[in-house]
Write an enzyme that holds these catalytic residues in place. Structure first.
Site, mmCIF file in Angstrom:
data_model
loop_
_atom_site.group_PDB
_atom_site.id
_atom_site.type_symbol
_atom_site.label_atom_id
_atom_site.label_comp_id
_atom_site.label_asym_id
_atom_site.label_seq_id
_atom_site.Cartn_x
_atom_site.Cartn_y
_atom_site.Cartn_z
ATOM 1 N N THR A 53 15.039 18.561 -15.077
ATOM 2 C CA THR A 53 14.392 17.534 -14.263
ATOM 3 C C THR A 53 14.085 16.308 -15.125
ATOM 4 O O THR A 53 14.497 16.240 -16.290
ATOM 5 C CB THR A 53 13.134 18.103 -13.566
ATOM 6 O OG1 THR A 53 12.678 17.142 -12.604
ATOM 7 C CG2 THR A 53 12.023 18.437 -14.539
ATOM 8 N N LYS A 57 18.186 14.521 -16.763
ATOM 9 C CA LYS A 57 19.337 14.880 -15.937
ATOM 10 C C LYS A 57 20.644 14.230 -16.392
ATOM 11 O O LYS A 57 21.727 14.752 -16.109
ATOM 12 C CB LYS A 57 19.065 14.538 -14.470
ATOM 13 C CG LYS A 57 18.023 15.448 -13.826
ATOM 14 C CD LYS A 57 17.862 15.169 -12.348
ATOM 15 C CE LYS A 57 16.818 16.100 -11.742
ATOM 16 N NZ LYS A 57 16.700 15.957 -10.282
ATOM 17 N N ASN A 78 21.493 18.970 -12.908
ATOM 18 C CA ASN A 78 20.175 19.600 -12.782
ATOM 19 C C ASN A 78 20.230 21.115 -12.993
ATOM 20 O O ASN A 78 19.211 21.786 -12.946
ATOM 21 C CB ASN A 78 19.530 19.287 -11.426
ATOM 22 C CG ASN A 78 20.086 20.143 -10.309
ATOM 23 O OD1 ASN A 78 21.299 20.385 -10.245
ATOM 24 N ND2 ASN A 78 19.224 20.606 -9.423
ATOM 25 N N GLY A 117 14.039 3.254 -4.583
ATOM 26 C CA GLY A 117 14.123 3.736 -5.957
ATOM 27 C C GLY A 117 15.561 3.879 -6.426
ATOM 28 O O GLY A 117 16.445 4.238 -5.649
#
Length: 255
Positions: A53, A57, A78, A117
């Site tokens: 995480t 990644k 991941n 984002g």
């Protein structure tokens, strides 16, 4: 001895241990690593399978011998499996996100989607949206980057989107009074997805609910991607019906 777990920088909020230990009969460790510790950990390869995480990644990729098609497609990893010292990277965030959309009947094909984002968390989501044939995908970010708009531009020029997906940590515990964007500017919304799962209902999702818009948090995606990762770890198929069972248990605990 086989070792499974999650690596990242800050893991105090993670439910991955609880989820994995319900999915399969192994011990799953949370392994917080500084950037200096990260290099040593990856170099030693003292694990059977790990999840990855924030913020590693993409950083794990140079340590891998192979990238599965899922990881190559997304550009981030991941899940890593260690087989006789050979490391293979996968991406199950992609499939976990698609599972969540389908579980809630959220239509993406031919829809206009706004993604909030542009960090590592958005990579798998953007790949999934493209593959699900979204008509138009706009990415909004606080800082200026290529191919993204500001939040102000999103409100002014893209307020006709039908789906909004938050991939930022804005609104996550303990900063639950924060929201990445005001939904009152968007009048065509059919669904809002927030990949945050603590709290279960962020300020963004509560605003969506008040407007009778489908509102989905990130807990189901977390469980679905963990199930897919577990399948790689133990090389055994796990039925999707395990996901709602674990979801119900976790939601009860979190409430």
């Amino acid at each position: 001895m086989k070792r499974y777990g999650l690596i990242g920088e800050h893991l105090g909020h993670s439910y991955s241990k609880v989820i994995h230990e319900q999915l399969a009969d192994y011990t799953y460790d949370l392994i917080p690593l500084t950037k200096e510790e990260f290099h040593n950990f990856m170099s030693k390869k003292e694990f059977s399978g790990i999840n990855v995480t924030i913020p590693y990644k993409c950083d794990v990729i140079p340590y891998l011998d192979h990238l599965d098609e899922s990881a190559s497609h997304v550009g981030a990893v991941n899940t890593i499996v260690n087989k006789d010292g050979i490391l293979t990277g996968y991406n199950t965030d992609y499939s976990g996100f698609i599972y969540t959309l389908k579980a809630h009947d959220i239509k993406i094909k031919d829809e206009k989607v706004l993604v909030l984002g542009y960090g590592g968390a958005s990579k798998a989501i953007l790949a999934a949206l493209k593959d699900m044939q979204a008509k138009e995908i706009t990415v909004a970010n606080r800082s200026q980057k290529d191919n993204v708009v500001t939040y102000e531009e999103a409100i002014t020029n893209h307020n006709d989107v039908t789906v909004i997906i938050n991939t930022t940590p804005v609104g996550m515990y303990p900063n639950t009074d924060a929201s990445p964007i005001d939904l009152s500017h968007f009048n065509n919304l059919s669904a809002v997805v927030d990949i945050i799962y603590n709290p279960l209902k962020t300020k963004l999702l509560l605003q969506a609910e008040r407007r009778n818009i489908t509102a989905v948090n990130g807990l189901e995606m977390l469980i679905a991607q963990a199930k897919d990762a577990c399948e790689y770890f133990i090389d055994t198929k796990i039925e999707d019906n395990q996901i709602p069972k674990i979801l119900a248990t976790l939601e009860q605990e979190l409430k």
